[in-house]
Design a protein around this motif. Structure first.
Motif, PDB file in Angstrom:
ATOM      1  N   GLU A  98     -50.171  83.760  10.328  1.00 13.78           N
ATOM      2  CA  GLU A  98     -51.354  82.912  10.410  1.00 13.78           C
ATOM      3  C   GLU A  98     -52.502  83.583  11.159  1.00 13.78           C
ATOM      4  N   THR A 101     -55.429  85.273   9.329  1.00 11.35           N
ATOM      5  CA  THR A 101     -56.608  84.497   8.948  1.00 11.35           C
ATOM      6  C   THR A 101     -57.809  84.911   9.777  1.00 11.35           C
ATOM      7  N   TRP A 244     -53.138  73.958  15.254  1.00 10.75           N
ATOM      8  CA  TRP A 244     -53.627  73.260  14.060  1.00 10.75           C
ATOM      9  C   TRP A 244     -54.202  71.870  14.355  1.00 10.75           C
ATOM     10  N   PRO A 266     -59.266  77.346   7.757  1.00  9.56           N
ATOM     11  CA  PRO A 266     -57.836  77.062   7.595  1.00  9.56           C
ATOM     12  C   PRO A 266     -57.035  78.333   7.345  1.00  9.56           C
ATOM     13  N   ASP A 267     -55.739  78.280   7.633  1.00 12.14           N
ATOM     14  CA  ASP A 267     -54.854  79.371   7.260  1.00 12.14           C
ATOM     15  C   ASP A 267     -54.359  79.150   5.833  1.00 12.14           C
ATOM     16  N   LEU A 268     -53.434  79.976   5.378  1.00 12.71           N
ATOM     17  CA  LEU A 268     -52.973  79.889   3.994  1.00 12.71           C
ATOM     18  C   LEU A 268     -52.188  78.610   3.718  1.00 12.71           C
ATOM     19  N   ASP A 269     -51.711  77.950   4.772  1.00  8.45           N
ATOM     20  CA  ASP A 269     -51.025  76.673   4.602  1.00  8.45           C
ATOM     21  C   ASP A 269     -51.977  75.488   4.658  1.00  8.45           C
ATOM     22  N   GLY A 270     -53.288  75.764   4.785  1.00 11.48           N
ATOM     23  CA  GLY A 270     -54.279  74.704   4.824  1.00 11.48           C
ATOM     24  C   GLY A 270     -54.458  74.051   6.180  1.00 11.48           C
ATOM     25  N   ARG A 271     -53.846  74.606   7.211  1.00 14.99           N
ATOM     26  CA  ARG A 271     -53.970  74.045   8.556  1.00 14.99           C
ATOM     27  C   ARG A 271     -55.120  74.719   9.306  1.00 14.99           C
ATOM     28  N   ASP A 272     -55.802  73.945  10.148  1.00 14.94           N
ATOM     29  CA  ASP A 272     -56.856  74.516  10.982  1.00 14.94           C
ATOM     30  C   ASP A 272     -56.277  75.678  11.785  1.00 14.94           C
ATOM     31  N   ARG A 273     -56.983  76.834  11.761  1.00 16.60           N
ATOM     32  CA  ARG A 273     -56.404  77.996  12.414  1.00 16.60           C
ATOM     33  C   ARG A 273     -57.400  78.818  13.224  1.00 16.60           C
TER      34      ARG A 273
END
Length: 284
Positions: A98, A101, A244, A266-273
């Protein structure tokens, strides 16, 4: 009689799975390869071969460490991150996917002078240096052993002539004039103290100070926000990794310090990063 490589793989995969490790077959292949001192791709071609005694001894030691939930990167001594492999020890945070990102986002715009706060293994700073041959960088950390790891990684990547590492507690101790950097990056300790007990066992093998501030998980952002404006050039970018659920709090801290251009990536999982900010007109 020696057992086959295939038998060793099967047995280790089962042990790792029983220890609660996700991706046990993949990790078993990497550990067996390391014990045999071959690249993982070779293991498939060698499954019928007998496992030599010395490799068996190395495998037993590495398997016991991994089943005790020591991070695989510590056992192998390396972690793949972005476009490179980095030396990793128990003195530094294990680089995580992550965090890539932040590196990718930093490369979306030009920069010439970079400051990496809490550099650890140096994976962020050195990835940026390798991708931008004309850039110069400074990496800081409060930990002298961590800085030694970062220096070694800089040498391995061949960017040591463009990087300087120094011991500092956030901005206290940084030897650079005001307005030196057009990019400041950091992956600070952002896990709240009360969250530590719920983390994966592997994190118990990493430096605690790189994971948590022993408080609410936001003190590093307060320190960075308070000092970054002084060291950023006009229009310079500040980019920090965040937990996140921390986006609103971190943006509020940066905004109160006078930063503009605030946004969350966001990261690749769609979470704030990653929180991004620009040096505002009220700073410096």
């Amino acid at each position: 009689m020696s057992r086959s490589v295939s038998a060793a793989l099967t047995e280790l995969s089962g042990r790792l799975a029983a220890a609660g490790i996700d991706g046990a077959p993949r990790e078993a292949r990497r550990i067996v390869a390391a014990a045999m001192r071959v690249v993982p791709d070779r293991v498939t071609l060698m499954q019928a071969d007998p496992l030599e005694a010395e490799a068996e001894d190395r495998l037993a030691t590495m398997a016991a460490r991994r089943c005790a939930r020591e991070p695989l990167s510590h056992i192998l001594g390396l972690r793949a991150f972005f476009d490179h492999e980095f030396r990793v020890t128990a003195d530094v945070l294990d680089p995580r996917p992550e965090t890539e990102t932040l590196v990718a986002a930093a490369l979306d715009a030009p920069f010439e002078r970079v400051l990496d706060l809490g550099t650890g293994s140096g994976c962020i700073l050195l990835s940026l240096m390798a991708a931008r041959p004309g850039a110069q960088g400074v990496g800081t950390d409060i930990s002298a052993p961590a800085l030694a790891v970062a220096r070694e990684n800089a040498r391995i990547l061949g960017v040591q002539d463009r990087c300087r590492f120094q011991r500092a507690d956030w901005f206290a101790g940084i030897d650079a004039p005001d307005g030196t950097f057009d990019l400041i990056v950091s992956n600070p300790p952002y896990i709240a103290a009360w969250e530590m007990a719920d983390l994966a066992p592997e994190l118990g093998h990493e430096p605690r100070a790189a994971l948590t501030d022993e408080g609410d998980g936001l003190s590093a952002y307060r320190a960075i926000a308070a000092g970054a404006g002084r060291f950023l050039a006009p229009g310079g970018r500040l980019m920090v990794e965040i937990g996140w659920r921390q986006g609103p709090d971190v943006l509020a801290i940066l905004g109160a310090a006078g930063f503009g251009g605030l946004r969350i990536l966001p990261d690749l999982d769609g979470r704030d990063r990653v929180a991004v900010a620009l040096r505002g007109s009220t700073q410096g």
